[in-house]
Enzyme design. Structure first.
Site, PDB file in Angstrom:
ATOM      1  N   TYR A 102       0.895  -1.195  -0.101  1.00 10.37           N
ATOM      2  CA  TYR A 102       0.131  -0.145   0.015  1.00 10.37           C
ATOM      3  C   TYR A 102       0.726   1.387  -0.056  1.00 10.37           C
ATOM      4  O   TYR A 102       1.621   1.633   1.016  1.00 10.37           O
ATOM      5  CB  TYR A 102      -0.994   0.164   1.022  1.00 10.37           C
ATOM      6  CG  TYR A 102      -1.843  -1.101   1.228  1.00 10.37           C
ATOM      7  CD1 TYR A 102      -2.138  -1.742   0.301  1.00 10.37           C
ATOM      8  CD2 TYR A 102      -2.250  -1.568   2.633  1.00 10.37           C
ATOM      9  CE1 TYR A 102      -3.211  -3.165   0.152  1.00 10.37           C
ATOM     10  CE2 TYR A 102      -3.261  -2.714   2.643  1.00 10.37           C
ATOM     11  CZ  TYR A 102      -3.498  -3.327   1.560  1.00 10.37           C
ATOM     12  OH  TYR A 102      -4.333  -4.532   1.465  1.00 10.37           O
ATOM     13  N   HIS A 157      -0.299 -12.337   1.080  1.00 11.86           N
ATOM     14  CA  HIS A 157      -1.289 -11.280   0.337  1.00 11.86           C
ATOM     15  C   HIS A 157      -1.463 -11.691  -1.016  1.00 11.86           C
ATOM     16  O   HIS A 157      -0.617 -11.917  -1.895  1.00 11.86           O
ATOM     17  CB  HIS A 157      -0.446  -9.910   0.546  1.00 11.86           C
ATOM     18  CG  HIS A 157      -1.139  -8.638   0.050  1.00 11.86           C
ATOM     19  ND1 HIS A 157      -0.500  -7.561  -0.085  1.00 11.86           N
ATOM     20  CD2 HIS A 157      -2.461  -8.513  -0.387  1.00 11.86           C
ATOM     21  CE1 HIS A 157      -1.598  -6.576  -0.375  1.00 11.86           C
ATOM     22  NE2 HIS A 157      -2.715  -7.376  -0.490  1.00 11.86           N
TER      23      HIS A 157
END
Length: 318
Positions: A56, A119
């Site tokens: 992110y 992830h």
């Protein structure tokens, strides 16, 4: 704020969680001061689970969250991720996972996280995910750098398939439980009850389709799904409600999902999301929404390696 047990872990999580991806300026630019204010407002109002990742904002979200959580580590639960690092940059190797957690701990300014999530597993080679990434995450747990371990991804049937093959503490599904999607119920919900892993849901606003905000140009839903937004906005306004409030309230009510993760970066967003949890949503409105969206229900796009796309079988619940 309501709290729920996260599967068989000893973590009790707020039903609404703080998704920290917007702290990395992934939607729009936000100042560090504002992002810190958002984090502190969330904590003050009972949100205790914070979810972030190196991906992110190219590590910016982790760095900002770490600064904001200074002196507040003991009052919250912290989750980060591994294996996805930039646009198109994935590494599911054993060694990279072990390096990744150390890098994350440094940015977050902590000595352990409560949850380490592998992830977006659909972008990895299945065997490498099973034989390197998840075992490495379990090694991180054994080393005391993460209390619990899980994985995340978009293709919900693939998540269920992998969850049958490994023993992890949590599974994070995004985009599959909201006003437009309910495929999380087909396999993943019953499997979480059977195996005891904590089930988490993210993207209840479907990347802004289920809000009053403009849908991002990169949003991958079919055009027919995006086109439903103004109709849903108008319908909710008939009842004096904002679409995003209705959508968030709906998602959080799921009886089996432990927590719903929503991206936030500004104090006003946090306050609006907290208010949305308290709004009574008329059954008649939910029924009208269900009728309106039925022609485009569960029209999810696919991401990741083609071989990890498990098509819906004809016998499965639509």
């Amino acid at each position: 704020m309501q709290y729920r047990q996260l599967g068989n872990t000893n973590l009790t999580v707020s039903s609404l969680s703080f998704g920290a991806s917007p702290l990395g300026n992934v939607f729009n630019n936000v100042t560090e001061t504002e992002s810190t204010r958002a984090v502190h407002t969330a904590i003050d109002h009972g949100i205790n689970f914070f979810d972030v990742a190196p991906f992110y904002g190219d590590t910016l979200a982790e760095t900002r969250l770490g600064k904001a959580l200074k002196n507040k580590r003991n009052s919250i639960l912290l989750a980060t991720k591994c294996c996805r690092y930039g646009n198109g940059v994935f590494d599911f190797s054993y060694e990279r996972v072990l390096r990744s957690i150390d890098e994350s701990l440094e940015r977050l300014q902590v000595d352990y996280v409560d949850l380490l999530t592998v992830h977006d597993i659909e972008f990895g080679d299945r065997q490498q995910v099973l034989t390197e990434a998840i075992p490495a995450a379990l090694k991180v747990k054994e080393m005391g750098k993460a209390r619990y371990v899980g994985f995340s991804g978009l293709p919900v049937r693939y998540l269920a398939q992998i969850a049958r093959q490994v023993d992890v503490d949590t599974v994070l599904s995004w985009g599959h439980y909201n006003l437009l999607e309910d495929e999380i119920n087909d396999e993943l919900v019953p499997l979480s009850m059977e195996k005891g892993f904590g089930l988490m849901n993210a993207a209840p606003l479907m990347q802004r389709i289920l809000s009053d905000a403009p849908v991002p140009s990169w949003q991958s839903s079919p055009q027919a799904v995006k086109a439903i937004q103004p109709k849903l906005v108008a319908l909710c306004r008939e009842y004096g409600l904002a679409l995003s409030d209705v959508a968030l309230n709906f998602a959080v009510q799921h009886p089996v999902i432990a927590t719903t993760i929503v991206g936030m970066s500004e104090q006003r967003q946090v306050e609006q999301n907290l208010r949305a949890l308290q709004i009574p949503i008329p059954d008649e409105l939910l029924q009208r929404i269900e009728t309106l969206v039925s022609p485009v229900k569960n029209q999810m796009w696919f991401e990741g390696k083609p071989e990890n796309n498990i098509p819906k079988s004809n016998g499965q619940h639509e």
